[in-house]
Motif scaffolding. Structure first.
Motif, PDB file in Angstrom:
ATOM      1  N   LEU A  11       0.845  -1.194   0.000  1.00  0.00           N
ATOM      2  CA  LEU A  11       0.000   0.000   0.000  1.00  0.00           C
ATOM      3  C   LEU A  11       0.881   1.244   0.000  1.00  0.00           C
ATOM      4  CD1 LEU A  11      -2.788  -0.946   2.576  1.00  0.00           C
ATOM      5  CD2 LEU A  11      -3.056  -0.659   0.119  1.00  0.00           C
ATOM      6  N   THR A  12       0.498   2.208  -0.808  1.00  0.00           N
ATOM      7  CA  THR A  12       1.257   3.460  -0.882  1.00  0.00           C
ATOM      8  C   THR A  12       0.715   4.435   0.145  1.00  0.00           C
ATOM      9  OG1 THR A  12       1.629   3.137  -3.248  1.00  0.00           O
ATOM     10  CG2 THR A  12       1.933   5.366  -2.370  1.00  0.00           C
ATOM     11  N   ARG A  13       1.557   4.768   1.117  1.00  0.00           N
ATOM     12  CA  ARG A  13       1.128   5.703   2.154  1.00  0.00           C
ATOM     13  C   ARG A  13       1.036   7.105   1.569  1.00  0.00           C
ATOM     14  NH1 ARG A  13       3.265   5.741   8.358  1.00  0.00           N
ATOM     15  NH2 ARG A  13       1.932   7.425   9.133  1.00  0.00           N
ATOM     16  N   PRO A  14      -0.162   7.710   1.595  1.00  0.00           N
ATOM     17  CA  PRO A  14      -0.312   9.048   1.011  1.00  0.00           C
ATOM     18  C   PRO A  14       0.621  10.044   1.680  1.00  0.00           C
ATOM     19  CG  PRO A  14      -2.456   8.058   1.490  1.00  0.00           C
ATOM     20  CD  PRO A  14      -1.421   7.191   2.155  1.00  0.00           C
ATOM     21  N   GLU A  25      -7.900   9.738  -0.202  1.00  0.00           N
ATOM     22  CA  GLU A  25      -6.556   9.204  -0.410  1.00  0.00           C
ATOM     23  C   GLU A  25      -6.496   7.729  -0.035  1.00  0.00           C
ATOM     24  OE1 GLU A  25      -4.081  10.534  -1.802  1.00  0.00           O
ATOM     25  OE2 GLU A  25      -4.378  12.686  -1.787  1.00  0.00           O
ATOM     26  N   VAL A  26      -7.128   7.370   1.071  1.00  0.00           N
ATOM     27  CA  VAL A  26      -7.145   5.966   1.503  1.00  0.00           C
ATOM     28  C   VAL A  26      -7.913   5.122   0.492  1.00  0.00           C
ATOM     29  CG1 VAL A  26      -7.978   4.374   3.274  1.00  0.00           C
ATOM     30  CG2 VAL A  26      -6.852   6.512   3.949  1.00  0.00           C
ATOM     31  N   ASN A  28      -8.241   5.695  -2.704  1.00  0.00           N
ATOM     32  CA  ASN A  28      -7.395   5.539  -3.891  1.00  0.00           C
ATOM     33  C   ASN A  28      -6.319   4.483  -3.674  1.00  0.00           C
ATOM     34  OD1 ASN A  28      -8.818   7.500  -5.287  1.00  0.00           O
ATOM     35  ND2 ASN A  28      -7.423   9.156  -4.727  1.00  0.00           N
ATOM     36  N   ALA A  29      -5.730   4.478  -2.474  1.00  0.00           N
ATOM     37  CA  ALA A  29      -4.655   3.525  -2.186  1.00  0.00           C
ATOM     38  C   ALA A  29      -5.178   2.091  -2.195  1.00  0.00           C
ATOM     39  CB  ALA A  29      -4.021   3.850  -0.830  1.00  0.00           C
ATOM     40  N   HIS A  32      -6.284   1.024  -5.787  1.00  0.00           N
ATOM     41  CA  HIS A  32      -5.126   0.697  -6.622  1.00  0.00           C
ATOM     42  C   HIS A  32      -4.608  -0.706  -6.293  1.00  0.00           C
ATOM     43  CE1 HIS A  32      -1.534   1.395  -9.038  1.00  0.00           C
ATOM     44  NE2 HIS A  32      -0.816   0.939  -8.029  1.00  0.00           N
ATOM     45  N   LEU A  54      -1.006   2.642   6.697  1.00  0.00           N
ATOM     46  CA  LEU A  54      -1.223   3.965   6.118  1.00  0.00           C
ATOM     47  C   LEU A  54      -1.115   5.083   7.152  1.00  0.00           C
ATOM     48  CD1 LEU A  54      -4.185   3.292   3.642  1.00  0.00           C
ATOM     49  CD2 LEU A  54      -1.723   3.355   3.162  1.00  0.00           C
TER      50      LEU A  54
END
Length: 249
Positions: A11-14, A25-26, A28-29, A32, A54
């Motif tokens: 997971l990409t941390r915003p 943002e969460v 979207n993560a 994705h 996150l």
């Protein structure tokens, strides 16, 4: 980070979450991760671990999962938690039929009215496809593939049509990623080139036939994959071996 939390390290941390956009943002993560199959169909979702990964509270994660449930990407069962939804082949069939009709019409409108900028954009896209395939970069290829079709749609300047396609994209992208192989990349390049050749020749019949054949070929492979791996699909066990599951041609 402990071993349990690392389950969600993909997971990409915003960066720099701002008040008011945390849930977006969460969402979207997690979306994705689902669309790229990092969270595969049928997998359980641990909200606590996502929160830890996150760096957010439970509220935006719960809200994000509720939004993704509406999109058909997450199943939420009371007392049993959340899971990534299985892909519905019936939905993919409908989405692809919509694309088949709309892209055929887009080419009919486009050919004979296109300009040099569109041809240049398609030339560059085809080159990028080949470069991504040579690197065996499936993720980059997938995005370039999407842009190939978007270039055609953008030429029509019909925003509502593009909106219809985009609304179906998340589940469709999951299904298409399931069948990405070096062989499929090579076939897709050849199929896209046939479409482009029709545009260059200003031959509506050739281009429309090529795009319909392209979509048919993808669906043939997807049906075959679903029959071999029915557990990944909500309706995989219902698929027969007939060839009439999609209006080919």
């Amino acid at each position: 980070m402990n071993n349990h939390t690392s389950r969600y390290s993909f997971l990409t941390r915003p960066a720099g979450l701002a008040r008011g956009n945390v849930t977006a943002e969460v969402t979207n993560a997690i979306r994705h991760a689902i669309v790229t199959l990092a969270l595969p169909p049928g997998s359980a979702i641990d909200k606590s671990l996502i929160c830890a990964e996150l760096g957010v509270s439970r509220f935006p994660v719960s809200e994000a999962l509720a939004r993704l449930q509406i999109e058909g990407l997450v199943d939420i069962a009371p007392q049993r938690g959340s899971t990534v939804s299985l892909v519905r082949i019936a939905d993919v069939r409908e989405y692809m039929l919509i694309r088949k009709a709309l892209e055929s019409e887009a080419l009919r409108v486009l050919i004979g009215a296109h300009d040099a900028d569109l041809i240049a954009a398609l030339h560059a896209n085809m080159a990028a496809q080949r470069e991504a395939a040579e690197r065996d970069d499936a993720e980059a290829f997938h995005q370039i593939d999407i842009d190939f079709h978007d270039i055609i749609f953008r030429s029509m300047r019909f925003t509502k049509i593009k909106g219809i396609i985009d609304s179906a994209r998340a589940n469709l992208d999951r299904a298409r990623r399931l069948i990405i192989t070096p062989r499929r990349l090579a076939l897709t390049i050849a199929e896209h080139q046939a479409i482009f050749d029709g545009i260059l020749a200003q031959d509506q019949g050739q281009a429309i036939g090529a795009i319909r054949a392209h979509i048919d070929a993808v669906m043939v492979e997807l049906f075959a994959f679903a029959r071999e791996h029915p557990a990944l699909f909500a309706d995989g066990a219902t698929l027969g071996s007939d060839s009439d599951s999609f209006p080919f041609g």
